[in-house]
Design a protein around this motif. Sequence first.
Motif, short mmCIF file in Angstrom:
data_model
loop_
_atom_site.label_atom_id
_atom_site.label_comp_id
_atom_site.label_asym_id
_atom_site.label_seq_id
_atom_site.Cartn_x
_atom_site.Cartn_y
_atom_site.Cartn_z
N ARG A 34 52.60 -97.81 30.04
CA ARG A 34 53.43 -98.06 31.22
C ARG A 34 52.79 -99.18 32.02
N ASP A 35 53.49 -99.64 33.04
CA ASP A 35 52.94 -100.71 33.89
C ASP A 35 51.65 -100.28 34.58
N ASP A 36 51.51 -98.97 34.83
CA ASP A 36 50.33 -98.48 35.56
C ASP A 36 49.17 -98.10 34.64
N GLY A 37 49.29 -98.36 33.34
CA GLY A 37 48.17 -98.09 32.47
C GLY A 37 48.59 -97.49 31.13
N VAL A 38 47.57 -97.09 30.37
CA VAL A 38 47.77 -96.58 29.01
C VAL A 38 47.07 -95.23 28.89
N VAL A 39 47.75 -94.27 28.27
CA VAL A 39 47.15 -92.97 27.99
C VAL A 39 47.43 -92.63 26.53
N ILE A 40 46.87 -91.52 26.08
CA ILE A 40 47.05 -91.10 24.69
C ILE A 40 47.82 -89.79 24.63
N LEU A 41 48.82 -89.77 23.77
CA LEU A 41 49.56 -88.55 23.48
C LEU A 41 48.97 -87.93 22.22
N MET A 42 48.55 -86.69 22.31
CA MET A 42 48.05 -85.95 21.15
C MET A 42 49.06 -84.90 20.76
N ASN A 43 49.46 -84.92 19.50
CA ASN A 43 50.30 -83.89 18.93
C ASN A 43 49.40 -83.00 18.07
N SER A 44 49.16 -81.79 18.55
CA SER A 44 48.21 -80.89 17.88
C SER A 44 48.88 -79.55 17.62
N PRO A 45 49.72 -79.48 16.57
CA PRO A 45 50.40 -78.21 16.28
C PRO A 45 49.41 -77.13 15.89
N ARG A 46 49.82 -75.91 16.10
CA ARG A 46 48.96 -74.80 15.71
C ARG A 46 48.70 -74.86 14.21
N ARG A 47 47.44 -74.66 13.84
CA ARG A 47 47.06 -74.76 12.43
C ARG A 47 47.75 -73.66 11.63
N PRO A 48 48.45 -74.03 10.55
CA PRO A 48 49.09 -72.99 9.73
C PRO A 48 48.05 -72.18 8.97
N ASP A 49 48.33 -70.90 8.81
CA ASP A 49 47.41 -70.05 8.05
C ASP A 49 47.50 -70.39 6.57
N GLY A 50 46.33 -70.51 5.95
CA GLY A 50 46.29 -70.69 4.50
C GLY A 50 46.16 -69.33 3.83
N PRO A 51 46.02 -69.32 2.52
CA PRO A 51 45.87 -68.04 1.82
C PRO A 51 44.58 -67.33 2.22
N ALA A 52 44.65 -66.02 2.31
CA ALA A 52 43.50 -65.22 2.74
C ALA A 52 42.60 -64.93 1.55
N ILE A 53 41.88 -65.95 1.09
CA ILE A 53 41.08 -65.81 -0.13
C ILE A 53 39.59 -65.82 0.14
N TYR A 54 39.19 -65.81 1.40
CA TYR A 54 37.77 -65.80 1.76
C TYR A 54 37.49 -64.52 2.53
N ASP A 55 37.26 -63.44 1.77
CA ASP A 55 37.04 -62.12 2.37
C ASP A 55 38.16 -61.78 3.35
N GLY A 56 39.39 -62.00 2.93
CA GLY A 56 40.54 -61.65 3.75
C GLY A 56 40.89 -62.65 4.83
N LYS A 57 40.25 -63.82 4.82
CA LYS A 57 40.52 -64.85 5.83
C LYS A 57 40.98 -66.13 5.15
N SER A 58 41.73 -66.93 5.91
CA SER A 58 42.03 -68.27 5.44
C SER A 58 40.77 -69.12 5.55
N TYR A 59 40.78 -70.28 4.89
CA TYR A 59 39.60 -71.15 4.96
C TYR A 59 39.30 -71.54 6.40
N SER A 60 40.33 -71.93 7.15
CA SER A 60 40.09 -72.38 8.53
C SER A 60 39.50 -71.27 9.39
N ALA A 61 39.97 -70.05 9.17
CA ALA A 61 39.41 -68.93 9.94
C ALA A 61 37.99 -68.62 9.49
N ALA A 62 37.73 -68.72 8.20
CA ALA A 62 36.40 -68.39 7.67
C ALA A 62 35.33 -69.35 8.17
N VAL A 63 35.70 -70.63 8.36
CA VAL A 63 34.69 -71.61 8.80
C VAL A 63 34.85 -71.96 10.28
#
Length: 507
Positions: A192-221
């Motif tokens: 805009r005329d008054d400056g520049v900012v950043i828009l972040m689109n950060s959707p909720r991470r989808p659950d992957g398969p629960a193959i790490y002791d009943g957790k998805s990879y993202s939850a496990a790490v």
Amino acid sequence: MNGPVAFSVALSNETATAQLMADLALLIGPGDAITLSGDLGAGKTAAARAMIRYLAGDDTIEVPSPTFTLAQSYDLPAFPLVHADLYRINDASELEEIGLSPLPEGTVALIEWPERAPDALPRDRIDVALNHRPALGSTARAAEITGYGKAAAQVARLKALRYFLDSAGFADAKRQRMAGDASIRSYARLIRDDGVVILMNSPRRPDGPAIYDGKSYSAAVHLAEDVKPFVTIAGALRERGFSAPAIHYADLDDGFLITEDFGSAGFIEGDPPAPIAVRYQAATDVLTALHREPLPEILHLTPQTTYALPSFDTDALLTEVGLMLEWYLPDRGIDPTNNMRAEFVMMWRDLLSTPAAAAKTWVLRDFHSPNLIWLEQREGLAQVGIIDFQDAVLGPAAYDLVSLLQDARIDVPEELELALLTRYIKARRASDETFDPANFAELYAIMSAQRNTRLLGTFARLNRRDGKPQYLRHQPRIWTYLTRSLAHPALSRFRDWYAANVPPPVP
């Protein structure tokens, strides 16, 4: 979602059309299909041109109407795109002749006149129906955006994004595409005329398969599931004098942020890119300052809402290195035997008892050149802008130093790595006489081996599962770093095992 999702947008002029198409472009990815319907002269080609120019990051790129060529392909920075016009199609069978049946895998399809071959369209698609609104002006249009099948969720998200931008006062801002990363997040500059900012689109991470002791990879790490950790940790870093982006507006539920723009002055230069030593020194000093003070394990998102940093525990670290067995070795033509797997896990579990017993601090996790911005106008440690930390955990201080000094995406000369490692150790020792340089050097080697083992697997997975072969070019560099760390006496057993069982990547 059940059934299509739709909403309408009034477009007063071509600028408004370009803004809509840029917002839609922020939410799409390889394999998505967008159809553009409407009467002759409704603005379908203008809308397609706006999206292609946004994705190309070039407002001047030629985007001819494909009325006569039927299909025009573009190799865009994020993904390939095919722009098609079906006006001259008489039968759906003709789509095969022009390469649109089936649609090219991993390509975004942007299709005008979809009504000419309705039975050949993908079930999951976004339709943008454009109509004249002459009562509002010669360039005025109305757009009805409808999401079918899986694309219904994208259209619902587009509606939420448009509401967020309007509520924050940025509906009329010019959009400028920014390069993304290996995550599901995407970014745009709002100008805009008054400056520049950043828009972040950060959707909720989808659950992957629960193959790490009943957790998805993202939850496990312990990867961030939504945008709340980013907001929380940004505030905590800023409170301590470090340069994390200010959050101007936030939709914590839908995962949209408008943040401070740090610009684009980086920590590397040249071709091939190489570290700017003085800036790497400053980044090393930031870690020294962060690690020398006790840091809380529980942070405040709001005065009433807390966020507990997860522990980068042995199970999480083991899950990460397991990517070598799951992805890297098969990518190199090796099917690990049960004995190999058991020996690998046993060795790593034993080795990781050392970092498990070490003092814990904030591990920002991806503290390396792509996520650091040089802020020339600021002073001291504040010159180092930090933009990626949502996956922060509690773990050993050596981890982030490895991230910086063994940068996965550029070559850090070994002499510079050793000089900055020494700089860090001397500074820590000067402020804390109990700091043990030899113990830290061992931790550094262990976390290097852990991180680089994980990265070999991660980049193989990005290639084989996600269709991102560009990450394979980094594997030889990762192998070089891994070889350095395996030279430490504490890792002699690993050096022998890797030499016997793990082939180097293809140059």
